[in-house]
Design a protein around this motif. Structure first.
Motif, PDB file in Angstrom:
ATOM      1  N   TYR A  98       0.830  -1.198   0.000  1.00  0.00           N
ATOM      2  CA  TYR A  98       0.000   0.000   0.000  1.00  0.00           C
ATOM      3  C   TYR A  98       0.868   1.253   0.000  1.00  0.00           C
ATOM      4  CZ  TYR A  98      -4.334  -2.583   0.953  1.00  0.00           C
ATOM      5  OH  TYR A  98      -5.416  -3.405   0.859  1.00  0.00           O
ATOM      6  N   ALA A  99       1.966   1.218   0.772  1.00  0.00           N
ATOM      7  CA  ALA A  99       2.855   2.379   0.844  1.00  0.00           C
ATOM      8  C   ALA A  99       3.498   2.661  -0.503  1.00  0.00           C
ATOM      9  CB  ALA A  99       3.927   2.132   1.902  1.00  0.00           C
ATOM     10  N   LEU A 100       3.918   1.620  -1.226  1.00  0.00           N
ATOM     11  CA  LEU A 100       4.534   1.818  -2.540  1.00  0.00           C
ATOM     12  C   LEU A 100       3.533   2.422  -3.519  1.00  0.00           C
ATOM     13  CD1 LEU A 100       6.748   1.563  -4.613  1.00  0.00           C
ATOM     14  CD2 LEU A 100       6.144  -0.872  -4.903  1.00  0.00           C
ATOM     15  N   GLN A 101       2.298   1.947  -3.507  1.00  0.00           N
ATOM     16  CA  GLN A 101       1.295   2.499  -4.423  1.00  0.00           C
ATOM     17  C   GLN A 101       1.023   3.970  -4.105  1.00  0.00           C
ATOM     18  OE1 GLN A 101       0.610   0.650  -6.976  1.00  0.00           O
ATOM     19  NE2 GLN A 101       1.758  -1.011  -5.990  1.00  0.00           N
ATOM     20  N   ARG A 102       1.012   4.320  -2.837  1.00  0.00           N
ATOM     21  CA  ARG A 102       0.788   5.719  -2.445  1.00  0.00           C
ATOM     22  C   ARG A 102       1.968   6.600  -2.874  1.00  0.00           C
ATOM     23  NH1 ARG A 102      -0.810   4.747   2.326  1.00  0.00           N
ATOM     24  NH2 ARG A 102       1.206   4.775   3.366  1.00  0.00           N
ATOM     25  N   LEU A 103       3.186   6.092  -2.668  1.00  0.00           N
ATOM     26  CA  LEU A 103       4.377   6.840  -3.044  1.00  0.00           C
ATOM     27  C   LEU A 103       4.455   7.025  -4.565  1.00  0.00           C
ATOM     28  CD1 LEU A 103       7.006   8.145  -2.016  1.00  0.00           C
ATOM     29  CD2 LEU A 103       8.106   5.922  -2.308  1.00  0.00           C
ATOM     30  N   ALA A 104       4.108   5.978  -5.315  1.00  0.00           N
ATOM     31  CA  ALA A 104       4.131   6.064  -6.780  1.00  0.00           C
ATOM     32  C   ALA A 104       3.116   7.090  -7.276  1.00  0.00           C
ATOM     33  CB  ALA A 104       3.837   4.694  -7.379  1.00  0.00           C
ATOM     34  N   LYS A 105       1.981   7.126  -6.636  1.00  0.00           N
ATOM     35  CA  LYS A 105       0.961   8.114  -7.020  1.00  0.00           C
ATOM     36  C   LYS A 105       1.466   9.526  -6.756  1.00  0.00           C
ATOM     37  CE  LYS A 105      -3.943   9.193  -6.334  1.00  0.00           C
ATOM     38  NZ  LYS A 105      -5.185   8.810  -5.603  1.00  0.00           N
ATOM     39  N   ARG A 106       2.141   9.700  -5.623  1.00  0.00           N
ATOM     40  CA  ARG A 106       2.666  11.022  -5.291  1.00  0.00           C
ATOM     41  C   ARG A 106       3.767  11.438  -6.267  1.00  0.00           C
ATOM     42  NH1 ARG A 106       4.476  12.165   0.840  1.00  0.00           N
ATOM     43  NH2 ARG A 106       2.271  11.681   1.092  1.00  0.00           N
ATOM     44  N   GLY A 107       4.609  10.473  -6.660  1.00  0.00           N
ATOM     45  CA  GLY A 107       5.708  10.775  -7.564  1.00  0.00           C
ATOM     46  C   GLY A 107       5.348  10.674  -9.034  1.00  0.00           C
ATOM     47  N   LYS A 108       4.116  10.247  -9.324  1.00  0.00           N
ATOM     48  CA  LYS A 108       3.612  10.114 -10.695  1.00  0.00           C
ATOM     49  C   LYS A 108       4.490   9.181 -11.535  1.00  0.00           C
ATOM     50  CE  LYS A 108       1.415  14.665 -10.605  1.00  0.00           C
ATOM     51  NZ  LYS A 108       1.293  16.009 -11.230  1.00  0.00           N
ATOM     52  N   PHE A 109       4.748   7.993 -10.970  1.00  0.00           N
ATOM     53  CA  PHE A 109       5.500   6.985 -11.713  1.00  0.00           C
ATOM     54  C   PHE A 109       4.848   5.621 -11.525  1.00  0.00           C
ATOM     55  CE2 PHE A 109       7.530   7.011  -7.511  1.00  0.00           C
ATOM     56  CZ  PHE A 109       7.650   5.660  -7.214  1.00  0.00           C
ATOM     57  N   GLU A 110       5.127   4.706 -12.430  1.00  0.00           N
ATOM     58  CA  GLU A 110       4.641   3.329 -12.344  1.00  0.00           C
ATOM     59  C   GLU A 110       5.797   2.466 -11.853  1.00  0.00           C
ATOM     60  OE1 GLU A 110       1.961   0.272 -12.431  1.00  0.00           O
ATOM     61  OE2 GLU A 110       1.545   2.386 -12.907  1.00  0.00           O
ATOM     62  N   PRO A 111       5.655   1.791 -10.710  1.00  0.00           N
ATOM     63  CA  PRO A 111       6.769   1.010 -10.173  1.00  0.00           C
ATOM     64  C   PRO A 111       7.172  -0.130 -11.116  1.00  0.00           C
ATOM     65  CG  PRO A 111       5.055   1.314  -8.507  1.00  0.00           C
ATOM     66  CD  PRO A 111       4.484   1.771  -9.814  1.00  0.00           C
ATOM     67  N   ASP A 112       8.464  -0.253 -11.364  1.00  0.00           N
ATOM     68  CA  ASP A 112       9.026  -1.360 -12.137  1.00  0.00           C
ATOM     69  C   ASP A 112       9.402  -2.454 -11.148  1.00  0.00           C
ATOM     70  OD1 ASP A 112      10.348  -3.102 -13.785  1.00  0.00           O
ATOM     71  OD2 ASP A 112      12.022  -1.766 -14.259  1.00  0.00           O
ATOM     72  N   ILE A 113       8.527  -3.459 -10.999  1.00  0.00           N
ATOM     73  CA  ILE A 113       8.722  -4.495  -9.988  1.00  0.00           C
ATOM     74  C   ILE A 113       9.721  -5.538 -10.492  1.00  0.00           C
ATOM     75  CG2 ILE A 113       7.608  -6.203  -8.508  1.00  0.00           C
ATOM     76  CD1 ILE A 113       6.698  -3.305  -8.031  1.00  0.00           C
ATOM     77  N   ALA A 114      10.875  -5.589  -9.845  1.00  0.00           N
ATOM     78  CA  ALA A 114      11.903  -6.566 -10.213  1.00  0.00           C
ATOM     79  C   ALA A 114      11.763  -7.851  -9.416  1.00  0.00           C
ATOM     80  CB  ALA A 114      13.292  -5.974 -10.001  1.00  0.00           C
ATOM     81  N   HIS A 115      11.419  -7.724  -8.142  1.00  0.00           N
ATOM     82  CA  HIS A 115      11.307  -8.890  -7.254  1.00  0.00           C
ATOM     83  C   HIS A 115      10.162  -8.643  -6.274  1.00  0.00           C
ATOM     84  CE1 HIS A 115      15.319 -10.070  -8.679  1.00  0.00           C
ATOM     85  NE2 HIS A 115      15.704  -8.825  -8.435  1.00  0.00           N
ATOM     86  N   VAL A 116       9.552  -9.711  -5.801  1.00  0.00           N
ATOM     87  CA  VAL A 116       8.505  -9.628  -4.776  1.00  0.00           C
ATOM     88  C   VAL A 116       8.952 -10.490  -3.598  1.00  0.00           C
ATOM     89  CG1 VAL A 116       6.085 -10.042  -4.211  1.00  0.00           C
ATOM     90  CG2 VAL A 116       6.713  -9.278  -6.506  1.00  0.00           C
ATOM     91  N   ILE A 117       9.241  -9.845  -2.470  1.00  0.00           N
ATOM     92  CA  ILE A 117       9.847 -10.515  -1.321  1.00  0.00           C
ATOM     93  C   ILE A 117       9.078 -10.149  -0.056  1.00  0.00           C
ATOM     94  CG2 ILE A 117      11.959 -10.850   0.030  1.00  0.00           C
ATOM     95  CD1 ILE A 117      12.235 -11.858  -2.799  1.00  0.00           C
ATOM     96  N   LYS A 118       8.912 -11.112   0.824  1.00  0.00           N
ATOM     97  CA  LYS A 118       8.144 -10.890   2.053  1.00  0.00           C
ATOM     98  C   LYS A 118       9.008 -10.440   3.224  1.00  0.00           C
ATOM     99  CE  LYS A 118       5.016 -13.324   5.218  1.00  0.00           C
ATOM    100  NZ  LYS A 118       4.343 -14.616   5.517  1.00  0.00           N
TER     101      LYS A 118
END
Length: 294
Positions: free
Chosen positions: A206-226
């Motif tokens: 959720y934090a990444l989606q909020r930050l991306a919206k603020r920065g007006k960019f689409e996150p380039d997801i390289a890895h998904v880690i828990k």
């Protein structure tokens, strides 16, 4: 006719867990021992408490009525424990604490000396458990206290029969390799970078989606880690940047937080069972120690 209250507790747990296997986990008994207790209670009363003709064990009308009585007895025992605790200032018993890795490492472990100094009769048992199934484990008695996380944008947990306490707000940071961390100062400066992201629908996601919206960019997801240690290793290796709550930064190696202004936090809650007669004193003692950890 005398009814063994210990067997009533077993009956109540089987009803709550909807079966013998779940009840055995909650009671720390073998399934055979649970079945024997139920059979013994049925023989004492001369009545069937469960319908065994179906695939799933289901309580009869008498079984449900007895379980309701057992629940009231449980509440009275909690009230009795609270009265003793108020009179003596001391509580005792095993308290099973369910939490995720960063909470265990930087909150639970460091709160244990506080607990032992103040309430030596309380025996904490830490269980790594998080996400799907943890609320059910709390309801059925497999665990007694849960540390749960929610993002700022998520609602507070609400559930009947469960007391919820917000005890910490944990700010987010973007972490990057030490060589570039200080050059990333605004959300827009993150555009075009690869991300070591958290799984979907987690607080850090959720934090990444909020930050991306603020920065007006689409996150380039390289890895998904828990887990945070693996995230730090990938970031240090130059595989991307990541979002980490402040509590997790204690395990950081080869990475640094970026000087990006506040973009939210995850909220940490303590969940425990409650009834009309209140919460269990031993669990309250553990919750108090966790809440006072700096």
């Amino acid at each position: 006719m005398d009814v063994d209250p210990r067997r009533l507790r077993v009956l109540l747990t089987v009803v709550r867990c909807e079966g013998v296997v779940g009840a055995s986990r909650a009671l720390h008994l073998t399934p055979q021992a649970v079945s024997q207790q139920i059979t013994g209670l049925e023989e004492e009363l001369g009545v069937e408490l469960f319908d065994r003709t179906r695939r799933r064990l289901s309580p009869t009308a008498v079984g449900l009525a007895l379980a309701a009585h057992a629940e009231r007895i449980e509440a009275e025992l909690v009230a009795a424990g609270r009265a003793v605790a108020q009179a003596t200032g001391r509580v005792s018993g095993v308290v099973r604490i369910a939490a995720f890795q960063s909470a265990i490492r930087w909150l639970v472990i460091e709160a244990l000396p506080i607990l032992r100094a103040e309430q030596p009769g309380v025996i904490p048992m830490v269980i790594e458990l998080h996400g799907i199934g943890v609320e059910r484990a709390l309801r059925t008695g497999e665990v007694d206290l849960v540390v749960e996380e929610r993002d700022d944008d998520e609602p507070e947990p609400i559930a009947s029969g469960i007391a919820v306490r917000l005890f910490r707000r944990d700010p987010y940071f973007v972490v990057a390799p030490s060589s570039i961390a200080r050059t990333l100062q605004t959300p827009k400066s993150l555009a075009g970078l690869r991300w070591v992201a958290a799984p979907e629908n987690t607080a850090c996601d959720y934090a990444l989606q909020r930050l991306a919206k603020r920065g007006k960019f689409e996150p380039d997801i390289a890895h998904v880690i828990k887990e945070f240690p693996a995230i730090f290793a990938l970031v240090a290796a130059g595989e991307g940047v990541a979002i980490i709550p402040e509590l997790g930064l204690g395990d950081a190696r080869g990475v640094e937080p970026c000087p990006i202004p506040d973009f939210g936090a995850r909220k940490l809650f303590l969940l425990q069972r409650t009834s009309k007669r209140g919460t269990e004193p031993a669990v309250d003692a553990v919750a108090s120690a966790l809440s006072r950890k700096p």
